[in-house]
Design a protein around this motif. Structure first.
Motif, short mmCIF file in Angstrom:
data_model
loop_
_atom_site.label_atom_id
_atom_site.label_comp_id
_atom_site.label_asym_id
_atom_site.label_seq_id
_atom_site.Cartn_x
_atom_site.Cartn_y
_atom_site.Cartn_z
N ARG A 166 0.85 -1.18 0.00
CA ARG A 166 0.00 0.00 0.00
C ARG A 166 0.89 1.23 0.00
O ARG A 166 1.72 1.40 0.90
N PHE A 188 0.75 -2.40 -6.88
CA PHE A 188 0.59 -1.69 -5.61
C PHE A 188 -0.82 -1.11 -5.51
O PHE A 188 -1.36 -0.62 -6.50
N THR A 189 -1.39 -1.13 -4.34
CA THR A 189 -2.58 -0.34 -4.06
C THR A 189 -2.11 1.07 -3.75
O THR A 189 -1.28 1.28 -2.86
N ALA A 240 -2.72 5.15 -2.93
CA ALA A 240 -3.50 6.31 -2.49
C ALA A 240 -2.82 7.54 -3.05
O ALA A 240 -1.61 7.72 -2.86
N ARG A 260 -5.75 -0.68 -8.47
CA ARG A 260 -6.60 -0.15 -7.41
C ARG A 260 -6.01 1.14 -6.88
O ARG A 260 -4.82 1.20 -6.55
N GLU A 297 -6.14 5.82 5.67
CA GLU A 297 -5.73 4.66 6.47
C GLU A 297 -6.92 3.81 6.88
O GLU A 297 -6.83 2.57 6.92
N LEU A 329 -7.62 1.77 3.71
CA LEU A 329 -6.61 0.83 3.22
C LEU A 329 -5.86 0.09 4.32
O LEU A 329 -5.15 -0.87 4.04
N PHE A 331 -0.06 2.38 5.43
CA PHE A 331 0.81 2.43 4.26
C PHE A 331 2.18 1.80 4.56
O PHE A 331 2.75 1.99 5.62
#
Length: 269
Positions: free
Chosen positions: A8, A31-32, A34, A56, A78, A81, A84
């Motif tokens: 993440r 990788f996911t 944000a 994603r 957070e 997900l 991180f």
């Protein structure tokens, strides 16, 4: 090259330039991601592009210089997900004029320092405690060659990147017992809105490819370059392979921001 395991990642400054390229590259690698920037519309377009490609991504718009907005935004991400494993600090700015320090506009200097020093501090303060609690994490600061050498122009930018280098070093030192690492990564000269606005690059014909920056970030995220925590890396001059080969030659101050003594009898030695 070892297979990169999906993690993440939070990428600031993701709406354009290097941050956008890194976010796309990490998502393509599984990788996911944000993504954070000030423009909600640009972030929505980026998320749509990532998801259309099978990745994603989630987004939250906030200004990294606003400590309250950073804390709230990171908390929301957070919750979604679960925290991180990787933080890439790409948000930043440069003063609009290439002038010596005494001719710089104080308002421009303040804006650069707030974006390039306070901004990363706010984000690290919001993200790193979760890494410490989980016992692992990596922070990548987008640095610059300006952090490692003196120049007569863009003094605020250079000062901000040197300060960011010191902040990253502090995270590396304090985070090491908790499995948290930090890296100062100069991306070289990538063709972006920022770099093309600088008069010193007006006649440049050779540029660093964004893919090379993504490759280095992925190598850091996968743990290949952990020995370089707290140190300065430069895309274009360095590659993941050359850095791994150089590991046996690392000393206590190699690629760090230090004051060099004049000799063995220097009181600072």
């Amino acid at each position: 090259m070892p297979e990169v395991q999906p993690v993440r990642a939070l990428v600031t400054g993701a709406s354009q330039g290097i941050g956008r390229a890194v976010a796309l590259g990490l998502a393509q690698a599984g990788f996911t991601v944000a993504v954070v920037a000030r423009s909600a519309r640009a972030l929505d377009e980026l998320v749509e592009e990532i998801t259309a490609d099978g990745g994603r991504a989630v987004a939250t718009a906030f200004d990294v210089t606003d400590a309250s907005a950073v804390a709230a935004g990171v908390h929301a991400l957070e919750l979604e997900l679960g925290g991180f494993d990787l933080l890439v600090q790409s948000a930043g700015r440069i003063e609009p004029q290439e002038v010596p320090p005494w001719e710089a506009d104080p308002a421009h200097v303040r804006a650069v320092l707030e974006a390039n020093v306070l901004g990363p501090f706010h984000v690290a303060r919001a993200v790193v405690p979760g890494m410490v609690a989980r016992g692992s994490g990596r922070v990548v600061d987008l640095s610059s060659g300006a952090a490692s050498k003196d120049s007569g122009a863009y003094a605020a930018y250079a000062a901000s990147k040197a300060a960011l280098f010191r902040l990253g070093g502090a995270i590396a030192a304090a985070g090491a017992p908790h499995g948290v690492l930090a890296f100062e990564l100069s991306p070289g000269v990538v063709r972006t809105a920022m770099s093309t606005s600088m008069s010193q690059h007006a006649d440049r014909t050779e540029w660093t490819e964004p893919e090379a920056v993504v490759e280095m970030v992925r190598a850091i995220a996968s743990g290949q370059l952990d020995a370089w925590s707290g140190r300065f890396l430069r895309v274009g001059a360095d590659t993941p392979e050359s850095l791994r080969a150089a590991e046996p030659r690392l000393g206590p101050t190699t690629r760090k921001l230090v004051v060099t003594p004049y000799g063995p009898d220097d009181p600072l030695a």
